[in-house]
Design a protein around this motif. Structure first.
Motif, PDB file in Angstrom:
ATOM      1  N   ARG A  52       2.115  36.939  29.688  1.00  0.00           N
ATOM      2  CA  ARG A  52       1.823  37.017  31.029  1.00  0.00           C
ATOM      3  C   ARG A  52       1.052  36.033  32.263  1.00  0.00           C
ATOM      4  O   ARG A  52       1.272  35.734  32.938  1.00  0.00           O
ATOM      5  CB  ARG A  52       1.531  38.485  30.780  1.00  0.00           C
ATOM      6  N   ASP A  93       7.254  40.700  32.324  1.00  0.00           N
ATOM      7  CA  ASP A  93       7.128  41.279  31.224  1.00  0.00           C
ATOM      8  C   ASP A  93       8.813  41.103  31.004  1.00  0.00           C
ATOM      9  O   ASP A  93       8.862  40.790  29.794  1.00  0.00           O
ATOM     10  CB  ASP A  93       7.195  42.597  31.349  1.00  0.00           C
ATOM     11  N   ARG A 119       4.209  42.665  37.906  1.00  0.00           N
ATOM     12  CA  ARG A 119       3.819  42.435  35.881  1.00  0.00           C
ATOM     13  C   ARG A 119       5.069  42.655  35.044  1.00  0.00           C
ATOM     14  O   ARG A 119       5.506  42.172  34.515  1.00  0.00           O
ATOM     15  CB  ARG A 119       2.088  43.267  36.193  1.00  0.00           C
TER      16      ARG A 119
END
Length: 132
Positions: free
Chosen positions: A111, A76, A72
């Motif tokens: 995202r 980002d 993740r």
């Protein structure tokens, strides 16, 4: 073939929309104030990108030291990178999209789309990654 049509369309549509934005805003505020706003948003955006980028790098280092994959956090980082590129380009539309990519509260929207795109590419076998 389809991708190249979208790319060509974007290369003509986005600058036309930006030019329209310049004309519209400068008709209300005047050209000097419009240029000042554009320069200010670029500087503020680049500072935000720098701050958020450092934070993402620090988070990814911590996750790797804990033995976790910083998935993740890497997404980002991609959002921040592309947001920074858009903030460098002059224009109100690119600045708005760039800020939403760099800003932590709106970044999860992108995202999710990015994750779905990567998953689709991996399932199709069209996503390629290289190892050293």
């Amino acid at each position: 073939m389809i991708r190249s049509k979208w790319l060509w369309a974007a290369l003509f549509i986005v600058p036309a929309m930006e030019l329209f934005g310049f004309i519209l805003v400068s008709s209300y505020l005047g050209a000097p104030k419009t240029l000042l706003i554009l320069m200010s948003t670029s500087i503020i955006g680049l500072l935000m990108m720098r701050f958020e980028g450092k934070k993402v790098l620090q988070d990814s280092k911590e996750q790797m030291q804990e033995g976790r994959v910083p998935g993740r956090t890497m997404l980002d980082g991609l959002c921040i990178f592309f947001g920074g590129l858009l903030l460098i380009l002059p224009g109100f539309i690119t600045d708005i999209v760039g800020f939403t990519l760099v800003f932590p509260l709106t970044r999860p929207l992108y995202r999710g789309f990015l994750l779905k795109w990567i998953e689709k590419k991996m399932k199709n076998g069209t996503f390629t990654f290289y190892r050293r």
